[in-house]
Design a protein around this motif. Structure first.
Motif, PDB file in Angstrom:
ATOM      1  N   ILE A   1      25.575 -27.216 -20.283  1.00 38.88           N
ATOM      2  CA  ILE A   1      27.025 -27.118 -20.210  1.00 38.88           C
ATOM      3  C   ILE A   1      27.700 -26.056 -19.344  1.00 38.88           C
ATOM      4  CG2 ILE A   1      29.210 -27.067 -21.473  1.00 38.88           C
ATOM      5  CD1 ILE A   1      27.726 -28.544 -23.844  1.00 38.88           C
ATOM      6  N   ALA A   2      27.043 -24.800 -19.609  1.00 41.04           N
ATOM      7  CA  ALA A   2      27.591 -23.738 -18.954  1.00 41.04           C
ATOM      8  C   ALA A   2      27.377 -23.803 -17.344  1.00 41.04           C
ATOM      9  CB  ALA A   2      26.941 -22.391 -19.507  1.00 41.04           C
ATOM     10  N   LEU A   3      26.056 -24.178 -17.012  1.00 39.14           N
ATOM     11  CA  LEU A   3      25.852 -24.347 -15.517  1.00 39.14           C
ATOM     12  C   LEU A   3      26.540 -25.560 -14.948  1.00 39.14           C
ATOM     13  CD1 LEU A   3      21.940 -23.944 -15.600  1.00 39.14           C
ATOM     14  CD2 LEU A   3      23.543 -22.330 -14.857  1.00 39.14           C
ATOM     15  N   GLY A   4      26.786 -26.501 -15.608  1.00 38.68           N
ATOM     16  CA  GLY A   4      27.614 -27.891 -15.192  1.00 38.68           C
ATOM     17  C   GLY A   4      29.088 -27.308 -14.941  1.00 38.68           C
ATOM     18  N   VAL A   5      29.898 -26.621 -16.004  1.00 37.79           N
ATOM     19  CA  VAL A   5      30.981 -26.129 -15.868  1.00 37.79           C
ATOM     20  C   VAL A   5      31.313 -25.168 -14.679  1.00 37.79           C
ATOM     21  CG1 VAL A   5      33.028 -24.847 -17.083  1.00 37.79           C
ATOM     22  CG2 VAL A   5      31.603 -26.732 -18.140  1.00 37.79           C
ATOM     23  N   MET A   6      30.112 -24.342 -14.601  1.00 32.68           N
ATOM     24  CA  MET A   6      29.973 -23.081 -13.667  1.00 32.68           C
ATOM     25  C   MET A   6      30.333 -23.807 -12.296  1.00 32.68           C
ATOM     26  SD  MET A   6      27.210 -20.658 -12.584  1.00 32.68           S
ATOM     27  CE  MET A   6      26.246 -22.129 -12.084  1.00 32.68           C
ATOM     28  N   ALA A   7      29.269 -24.910 -12.096  1.00 32.15           N
ATOM     29  CA  ALA A   7      29.153 -25.722 -10.589  1.00 32.15           C
ATOM     30  C   ALA A   7      30.591 -26.369 -10.308  1.00 32.15           C
ATOM     31  CB  ALA A   7      28.155 -26.596 -10.707  1.00 32.15           C
ATOM     32  N   LEU A   8      31.325 -26.851 -11.551  1.00 29.63           N
ATOM     33  CA  LEU A   8      32.364 -27.846 -11.272  1.00 29.63           C
ATOM     34  C   LEU A   8      33.420 -26.637 -10.871  1.00 29.63           C
ATOM     35  CD1 LEU A   8      33.922 -30.183 -11.657  1.00 29.63           C
ATOM     36  CD2 LEU A   8      34.187 -30.027 -13.841  1.00 29.63           C
ATOM     37  N   ILE A   9      33.735 -25.411 -11.367  1.00 31.67           N
ATOM     38  CA  ILE A   9      34.730 -24.612 -11.158  1.00 31.67           C
ATOM     39  C   ILE A   9      34.477 -24.045  -9.882  1.00 31.67           C
ATOM     40  CG2 ILE A   9      35.840 -22.373 -11.691  1.00 31.67           C
ATOM     41  CD1 ILE A   9      35.360 -23.219 -14.685  1.00 31.67           C
ATOM     42  N   ALA A  10      33.199 -23.689  -9.540  1.00 27.49           N
ATOM     43  CA  ALA A  10      32.921 -23.030  -8.183  1.00 27.49           C
ATOM     44  C   ALA A  10      33.222 -23.876  -7.183  1.00 27.49           C
ATOM     45  CB  ALA A  10      31.593 -22.421  -8.245  1.00 27.49           C
ATOM     46  N   THR A  11      32.578 -25.308  -7.231  1.00 31.04           N
ATOM     47  CA  THR A  11      32.991 -26.274  -6.120  1.00 31.04           C
ATOM     48  C   THR A  11      34.169 -26.375  -5.912  1.00 31.04           C
ATOM     49  OG1 THR A  11      30.783 -27.324  -6.778  1.00 31.04           O
ATOM     50  CG2 THR A  11      32.252 -28.531  -5.479  1.00 31.04           C
ATOM     51  N   LEU A  12      35.225 -26.725  -6.953  1.00 36.23           N
ATOM     52  CA  LEU A  12      36.798 -26.959  -6.789  1.00 36.23           C
ATOM     53  C   LEU A  12      37.090 -25.793  -6.223  1.00 36.23           C
ATOM     54  CD1 LEU A  12      37.541 -28.787 -10.198  1.00 36.23           C
ATOM     55  CD2 LEU A  12      37.104 -29.643  -7.970  1.00 36.23           C
TER      56      LEU A  12
ATOM     57  N   THR B   1      28.666 -25.738 -30.077  1.00 43.64           N
ATOM     58  CA  THR B   1      27.748 -25.836 -28.720  1.00 43.64           C
ATOM     59  C   THR B   1      28.605 -26.077 -27.503  1.00 43.64           C
ATOM     60  OG1 THR B   1      26.037 -26.430 -30.114  1.00 43.64           O
ATOM     61  CG2 THR B   1      25.812 -26.546 -27.789  1.00 43.64           C
ATOM     62  N   GLY B   2      29.487 -27.086 -27.567  1.00 44.07           N
ATOM     63  CA  GLY B   2      30.296 -27.060 -26.225  1.00 44.07           C
ATOM     64  C   GLY B   2      31.293 -26.264 -26.033  1.00 44.07           C
ATOM     65  N   ILE B   3      31.765 -25.662 -26.896  1.00 44.17           N
ATOM     66  CA  ILE B   3      32.869 -24.523 -26.757  1.00 44.17           C
ATOM     67  C   ILE B   3      32.245 -23.337 -26.181  1.00 44.17           C
ATOM     68  CG2 ILE B   3      34.461 -22.994 -27.898  1.00 44.17           C
ATOM     69  CD1 ILE B   3      35.125 -25.179 -29.746  1.00 44.17           C
ATOM     70  N   ILE B   4      31.071 -22.895 -26.677  1.00 48.15           N
ATOM     71  CA  ILE B   4      30.402 -21.654 -26.225  1.00 48.15           C
ATOM     72  C   ILE B   4      30.142 -22.109 -25.016  1.00 48.15           C
ATOM     73  CG2 ILE B   4      28.505 -20.140 -26.512  1.00 48.15           C
ATOM     74  CD1 ILE B   4      28.954 -20.490 -29.625  1.00 48.15           C
ATOM     75  N   GLY B   5      29.413 -23.007 -24.702  1.00 45.10           N
ATOM     76  CA  GLY B   5      28.766 -23.516 -23.368  1.00 45.10           C
ATOM     77  C   GLY B   5      30.140 -23.439 -22.156  1.00 45.10           C
ATOM     78  N   THR B   6      31.302 -24.017 -22.606  1.00 44.33           N
ATOM     79  CA  THR B   6      32.421 -23.985 -21.655  1.00 44.33           C
ATOM     80  C   THR B   6      32.665 -22.738 -21.421  1.00 44.33           C
ATOM     81  OG1 THR B   6      32.863 -26.227 -22.625  1.00 44.33           O
ATOM     82  CG2 THR B   6      34.427 -24.996 -21.523  1.00 44.33           C
ATOM     83  N   LEU B   7      32.888 -22.008 -22.583  1.00 42.13           N
ATOM     84  CA  LEU B   7      33.472 -20.497 -22.073  1.00 42.13           C
ATOM     85  C   LEU B   7      32.462 -19.710 -21.116  1.00 42.13           C
ATOM     86  CD1 LEU B   7      34.769 -19.546 -25.565  1.00 42.13           C
ATOM     87  CD2 LEU B   7      36.021 -20.233 -23.670  1.00 42.13           C
ATOM     88  N   ALA B   8      31.247 -19.795 -21.563  1.00 41.92           N
ATOM     89  CA  ALA B   8      30.162 -19.168 -20.455  1.00 41.92           C
ATOM     90  C   ALA B   8      30.273 -19.726 -19.127  1.00 41.92           C
ATOM     91  CB  ALA B   8      28.762 -19.245 -20.928  1.00 41.92           C
ATOM     92  N   GLY B   9      30.465 -21.010 -18.978  1.00 37.33           N
ATOM     93  CA  GLY B   9      30.718 -21.651 -17.739  1.00 37.33           C
ATOM     94  C   GLY B   9      31.740 -21.329 -17.141  1.00 37.33           C
ATOM     95  N   VAL B  10      32.970 -21.230 -17.648  1.00 31.86           N
ATOM     96  CA  VAL B  10      34.281 -20.518 -17.255  1.00 31.86           C
ATOM     97  C   VAL B  10      33.925 -19.132 -16.506  1.00 31.86           C
ATOM     98  CG1 VAL B  10      36.694 -19.930 -17.441  1.00 31.86           C
ATOM     99  CG2 VAL B  10      35.639 -22.119 -18.412  1.00 31.86           C
ATOM    100  N   PHE B  11      33.247 -18.385 -17.383  1.00 36.68           N
ATOM    101  CA  PHE B  11      33.044 -17.069 -16.841  1.00 36.68           C
ATOM    102  C   PHE B  11      32.212 -17.171 -15.589  1.00 36.68           C
ATOM    103  CE2 PHE B  11      30.185 -13.231 -16.877  1.00 36.68           C
ATOM    104  CZ  PHE B  11      31.250 -12.165 -16.849  1.00 36.68           C
ATOM    105  N   LEU B  12      31.172 -17.722 -15.445  1.00 40.38           N
ATOM    106  CA  LEU B  12      30.151 -17.791 -14.625  1.00 40.38           C
ATOM    107  C   LEU B  12      30.853 -18.400 -13.334  1.00 40.38           C
ATOM    108  CD1 LEU B  12      26.792 -18.659 -16.364  1.00 40.38           C
ATOM    109  CD2 LEU B  12      27.345 -16.498 -15.467  1.00 40.38           C
ATOM    110  N   GLY B  13      31.564 -19.305 -13.531  1.00 36.61           N
ATOM    111  CA  GLY B  13      32.151 -20.334 -12.506  1.00 36.61           C
ATOM    112  C   GLY B  13      33.220 -19.204 -11.782  1.00 36.61           C
ATOM    113  N   VAL B  14      34.101 -18.592 -12.593  1.00 37.08           N
ATOM    114  CA  VAL B  14      34.985 -17.699 -11.910  1.00 37.08           C
ATOM    115  C   VAL B  14      34.436 -16.415 -11.060  1.00 37.08           C
ATOM    116  CG1 VAL B  14      36.912 -16.036 -12.372  1.00 37.08           C
ATOM    117  CG2 VAL B  14      36.702 -18.221 -13.457  1.00 37.08           C
ATOM    118  N   LEU B  15      33.352 -15.955 -11.785  1.00 42.27           N
ATOM    119  CA  LEU B  15      32.573 -14.980 -11.091  1.00 42.27           C
ATOM    120  C   LEU B  15      31.743 -15.214  -9.769  1.00 42.27           C
ATOM    121  CD1 LEU B  15      31.541 -12.080 -11.559  1.00 42.27           C
ATOM    122  CD2 LEU B  15      29.517 -12.917 -12.675  1.00 42.27           C
ATOM    123  N   LEU B  16      31.252 -16.845  -9.701  1.00 41.51           N
ATOM    124  CA  LEU B  16      30.867 -17.166  -8.532  1.00 41.51           C
ATOM    125  C   LEU B  16      31.999 -17.249  -7.617  1.00 41.51           C
ATOM    126  CD1 LEU B  16      28.529 -18.261  -7.216  1.00 41.51           C
ATOM    127  CD2 LEU B  16      28.704 -20.345  -7.883  1.00 41.51           C
ATOM    128  N   ALA B  17      33.029 -17.964  -7.827  1.00 42.26           N
ATOM    129  CA  ALA B  17      34.027 -18.187  -7.190  1.00 42.26           C
ATOM    130  C   ALA B  17      34.597 -16.954  -6.407  1.00 42.26           C
ATOM    131  CB  ALA B  17      35.193 -18.887  -7.665  1.00 42.26           C
TER     132      ALA B  17
END
Length: 433
Positions: A39-50, A345-361
């Motif tokens: 979930i974290a990687l999916g959210v990260m990819a989604l935020i970074a791509t957008l 699991t979903g919430i923790i993964g989503t928060l981690a994905g947001v952090f990684l996605g913003v960092l990548l962007a």
């Protein structure tokens, strides 16, 4: 006996304890980590791509609006009939009273300024090199009002001496091997009129300013020339080809079409930046929607791992469920306990994905610079993509819809195994214990 309220503290405690699987339940722990990381990687990819897509569109539009008119007013071509030979000639429409028309257009509400322009095609040559270029005849005051052209961070030279020479794009300067102070020859196919017809006109001009508009095609083909000199050079004495108009809100430029036509008079037409680039922008919007759908599927696949982990957890905790039910725990409480396991699991993964996605962007330009260094400049080619850089623009709307999608999918896939746990018969669960 009072029924405990939904999502009581003990339900959170039980759910959190189940997520911290013991060594004997290592399979559940592994599935939980797989779900969380997916979930974290999916959210990260989604935020970074957008963010990258939004940044690309913003940069592309900014290069258009920073070096071009928001809308252009021009006269339709005129048909002239020869009464002796019945031949019909089509001549380009031009403005002879352009100063008066430009002043009237500037009075339209919402119009910030206007600029009379002469345009022509030339062959530019210097140092045994040549390049096709488009010349814009414009006044120095109108040129100074173009933010992408006069940006001191990307341009050099003396704009105060513009009336003594010409301003050229950085691409032309690079291909011809010239800089400020050098002279280049401009060859126009329709030049001087002689007794033998029209012959090409060749003039040499000093380069007084070199600019970079941020667009490869503009820098490689555009030359600015003083308006009076352009009128003389292209045989446009007393006339201009078009009047550029700039408005307060370029995104709504279509709203000014009819007011401008009413002021410009009969035979006038308009052509705005959306007409020129609308199909490309529409393609970008369509690609944004497609990318969101594709990456949403990746988030869904990662969320499905929550179902697998919860099914294993329900199977391992059958005895505990039976005991809890015999102690008076309701079906609703059991359902909420296992729902919270998946939700955590979903919430923790989503928060981690947001952090990684913003960092990548935020570091996408540094990443692209590193890739360009490793590939020798092949990772980002301006001649193919038009712009020189790939910025990322983080928008709250994109982050919120990525978070909303991830949480919604995580919560939905949790319902089936949670209901299965809630409907488990405590007698069957404890029969073999």
């Amino acid at each position: 006996m009072a029924t405990p309220r939904p999502f009581s503290r003990f339900e959170f405690l039980i759910a959190w304890r189940y997520l911290r699987a013991r060594r004997a339940e290592g399979g559940v722990s592994v599935m939980t980590w797989i779900s969380l990381i997916g979930i974290a990687l999916g959210v990260m990819a989604l935020i970074a791509t957008l963010a990258v897509r939004a940044g690309f569109r913003a940069e592309f539009v900014d290069t258009i609006l920073g070096a071009n008119a928001h809308t252009t007013v021009y006269m339709a071509p005129q048909r002239i009939e020869n009464e002796f030979t019945d031949d019909v000639y089509v001549v380009p429409g031009r403005f002879s009273d352009y100063e008066e028309i430009a002043a009237r257009l500037a009075e339209v509400p919402g119009v910030t300024r206007t600029a009379a322009v002469v345009k022509g095609q030339v062959m530019a040559s210097a140092n045994d090199a040549s390049n096709v270029a488009e010349v814009f005849g414009i006044s120095r005051a109108d040129l100074e009002a173009m933010p992408r052209i006069v940006d001191p961070a990307t341009s050099y030279g003396e704009l105060d001496r513009f009336d003594e020479g010409i301003a050229i794009g950085a691409g032309i300067a690079r291909e011809l091997g010239v800089g400020v102070g050098d002279r280049i020859r401009l060859i126009a196919p329709e030049g001087a009129r002689t007794a033998f017809g029209v012959t090409p006109r060749v003039n040499a001009y000093e380069v007084t300013y070199v600019f970079s508009a941020g667009r490869y095609d503009i820098d490689r083909t555009r030359i600015y020339m003083p308006l009076a000199e352009a009128q003389s050079y292209f045989n446009r004495e007393g006339v201009v080809d078009e009047i550029e108009v700039f408005v307060t809100d370029p995104e709504r430029v279509d709203e000014w079409s009819f007011p401008l036509l009413a002021v410009a008079g009969e035979g006038a037409q308009v052509w705005n930046w959306r007409d020129a680039s609308g199909s490309f922008l529409a393609a970008l919007d369509m690609e944004d929607d497609v990318m969101f759908v594709i990456l949403s599927v990746l988030v869904l696949i990662a969320s499905m791992n929550i179902t697998s982990g919860l099914i294993m957890l329900v199977k391992n905790k059958g005895r505990d469920i039976g005991i809890l039910r015999t102690m008076g725990l309701t079906e609703g409480s059991v359902l909420r306990v296992f729902f919270l396991c998946g939700a955590f699991t979903g919430i923790i993964g989503t928060l981690a994905g947001v952090f990684l996605g913003v960092l990548l962007a935020l570091n996408v330009e540094n990443i692209m610079a590193a890739l360009n260094a490793l590939t020798g400049g092949g990772a980002w080619q301006p001649e193919v993509r038009g712009i020189y850089r790939l910025p990322a623009e983080l928008r709250a709307y994109d982050i919120l819809r990525a978070v909303g999608l991830s949480l919604a999918l995580s919560f939905i896939v949790t319902i089936f195994p949670a209901r299965r746990a809630a409907r488990m018969n405590p007698v069957e669960a404890l029969r073999y214990e």
